[in-house]
Write a protein that holds these residues in place. Sequence first.
Motif, PDB file in Angstrom:
ATOM      1  N   THR A 302       0.820  -1.152  -0.166  1.00  0.00           N
ATOM      2  CA  THR A 302      -0.241   0.043  -0.180  1.00  0.00           C
ATOM      3  C   THR A 302       0.922   1.294  -0.023  1.00  0.00           C
ATOM      4  O   THR A 302       2.140   0.939  -0.193  1.00  0.00           O
ATOM      5  CB  THR A 302      -1.035  -0.147   1.326  1.00  0.00           C
ATOM      6  OG1 THR A 302      -1.846   1.187   1.144  1.00  0.00           O
ATOM      7  CG2 THR A 302      -0.187   0.145   2.495  1.00  0.00           C
ATOM      8  N   THR A 303       0.282   2.542  -0.142  1.00  0.00           N
ATOM      9  CA  THR A 303       0.995   3.748  -0.021  1.00  0.00           C
ATOM     10  C   THR A 303       0.433   4.497   1.247  1.00  0.00           C
ATOM     11  O   THR A 303      -0.826   4.350   1.447  1.00  0.00           O
ATOM     12  CB  THR A 303       0.750   4.541  -1.229  1.00  0.00           C
ATOM     13  OG1 THR A 303       1.150   3.896  -2.367  1.00  0.00           O
ATOM     14  CG2 THR A 303       1.451   5.943  -1.161  1.00  0.00           C
ATOM     15  N   ILE A 304       1.433   5.205   1.872  1.00  0.00           N
ATOM     16  CA  ILE A 304       0.932   5.941   3.208  1.00  0.00           C
ATOM     17  C   ILE A 304      -0.016   7.209   2.661  1.00  0.00           C
ATOM     18  O   ILE A 304       0.449   7.987   1.763  1.00  0.00           O
ATOM     19  CB  ILE A 304       2.362   6.674   3.708  1.00  0.00           C
ATOM     20  CG1 ILE A 304       2.986   5.130   4.373  1.00  0.00           C
ATOM     21  CG2 ILE A 304       1.800   7.253   4.790  1.00  0.00           C
ATOM     22  CD1 ILE A 304       4.337   5.698   4.996  1.00  0.00           C
ATOM     23  N   GLN A 305      -1.040   7.508   3.125  1.00  0.00           N
ATOM     24  CA  GLN A 305      -1.692   8.305   2.862  1.00  0.00           C
ATOM     25  C   GLN A 305      -1.421   9.800   3.238  1.00  0.00           C
ATOM     26  O   GLN A 305      -0.704   9.914   4.040  1.00  0.00           O
ATOM     27  CB  GLN A 305      -3.230   8.138   3.435  1.00  0.00           C
ATOM     28  CG  GLN A 305      -3.837   6.761   3.073  1.00  0.00           C
ATOM     29  CD  GLN A 305      -4.870   6.357   3.993  1.00  0.00           C
ATOM     30  OE1 GLN A 305      -5.636   7.188   4.599  1.00  0.00           O
ATOM     31  NE2 GLN A 305      -5.387   5.112   3.670  1.00  0.00           N
ATOM     32  N   SER A 306      -2.050  10.935   2.548  1.00  0.00           N
ATOM     33  CA  SER A 306      -1.609  12.157   2.879  1.00  0.00           C
ATOM     34  C   SER A 306      -1.820  12.478   4.314  1.00  0.00           C
ATOM     35  O   SER A 306      -0.950  13.383   4.939  1.00  0.00           O
ATOM     36  CB  SER A 306      -2.322  13.042   2.028  1.00  0.00           C
ATOM     37  OG  SER A 306      -4.014  12.975   2.484  1.00  0.00           O
ATOM     38  N   ASP A 307      -2.647  11.831   4.961  1.00  0.00           N
ATOM     39  CA  ASP A 307      -2.525  12.042   6.556  1.00  0.00           C
ATOM     40  C   ASP A 307      -1.592  10.938   7.448  1.00  0.00           C
ATOM     41  O   ASP A 307      -1.627  11.173   8.549  1.00  0.00           O
ATOM     42  CB  ASP A 307      -4.171  11.687   7.151  1.00  0.00           C
ATOM     43  CG  ASP A 307      -4.585  10.405   6.845  1.00  0.00           C
ATOM     44  OD1 ASP A 307      -3.792   9.537   6.347  1.00  0.00           O
ATOM     45  OD2 ASP A 307      -5.570  10.166   7.233  1.00  0.00           O
TER      46      ASP A 307
END
Length: 353
Positions: A302-307
Amino acid sequence: MQTDKKIIIALIAVVVIFLAGIVAIAPNYSNQNQTAYTIPLKTHDFGYFEMDVPEGSNFAVRNNKVAVGQGMVFWQNNANFSNETDGIMVSVNYTDNLIGQNAKLLSENNSQKTYLIGDSPLNNYYKVVKSINGTDIIVCGNNLDLIVKMLNTTKIKDTSALTLKNATNATPAQNNTTVKNETPAENSTPVENTTAAQNDTPAEKTEQTKAPVETTVENKTPVETVIEQIRNDTQDQSENVTFTPVDPIMIGGGSFTTGSADEDKTYARIYLGIDHAGEPVGIKIFYFRDGVALNHGNYVGTTIQSDGYVSIASADAYSKYPDFARVEVYNAMDDLISTQGINLNPTSGTQYF
């Protein structure tokens, strides 16, 4: 007389029921003592040190940062007593990163620090650091008595190899300094010669241009000189650039949510840091109930979200509510970079750690 017999029979029945209750409770009490205080230990050689660990446990290397100069090795328990003690680490200069930002210091003496991880009283997950001759040994899990007992058996061996990478890094830095100091000296002669050639008379030009030929291996045209100067200026600028280090990815808290229906999955929301937003990571979450694994910890990219969060759903719905979860975070190279165990209340709803 009949009344007296009935009373006696009733009293006997009460005594029998009371004794039966004591017998039923006694085994459970014994098992609790066995789990908390009398777990049999055996000596294990970790290379850098020796330590007594629970019999039936299996500590295998999951992360080794010695090669990148961070002086840390992490062993994870993949067998029995993985809730009581799920990890052991040795560290020379990386301990602060291993403890994490959400750790609460419970106690400290001259050589040992005890941390509670998480801010909920339900999450009794500890990391205890013992410093011996400049080397930190860290044991983590939810059985504090066992952790302390294990640490007290530690025997440090040769840990010099943990910092060998830092010693070898000094050589390239010294070489770069030498190259950088030599470059201006080499560039100064052609620049001064070009200026003199432009300002002097033709007769003087002949005299001036002879001197560089005697000291310089090859003559450069004005265009070549300018190109070399630009190249050297660019190199100097790139060497003077200051890079701001980014903190390593660490688990900084989060939540677990499970619905009450049989088909409801368990959802995890893990905070990895807003500074790492957009970075790819891999996540494994192992769920347990009463020490028994509920899943195999599937790898989810997955990818770390903006938050700063990642959200991971369990692959299946479980027949029992989990009471423990172990989160593992991997970087883009599939290296384990952070791990944490979390105690859960075995019920539906959302729980924070």
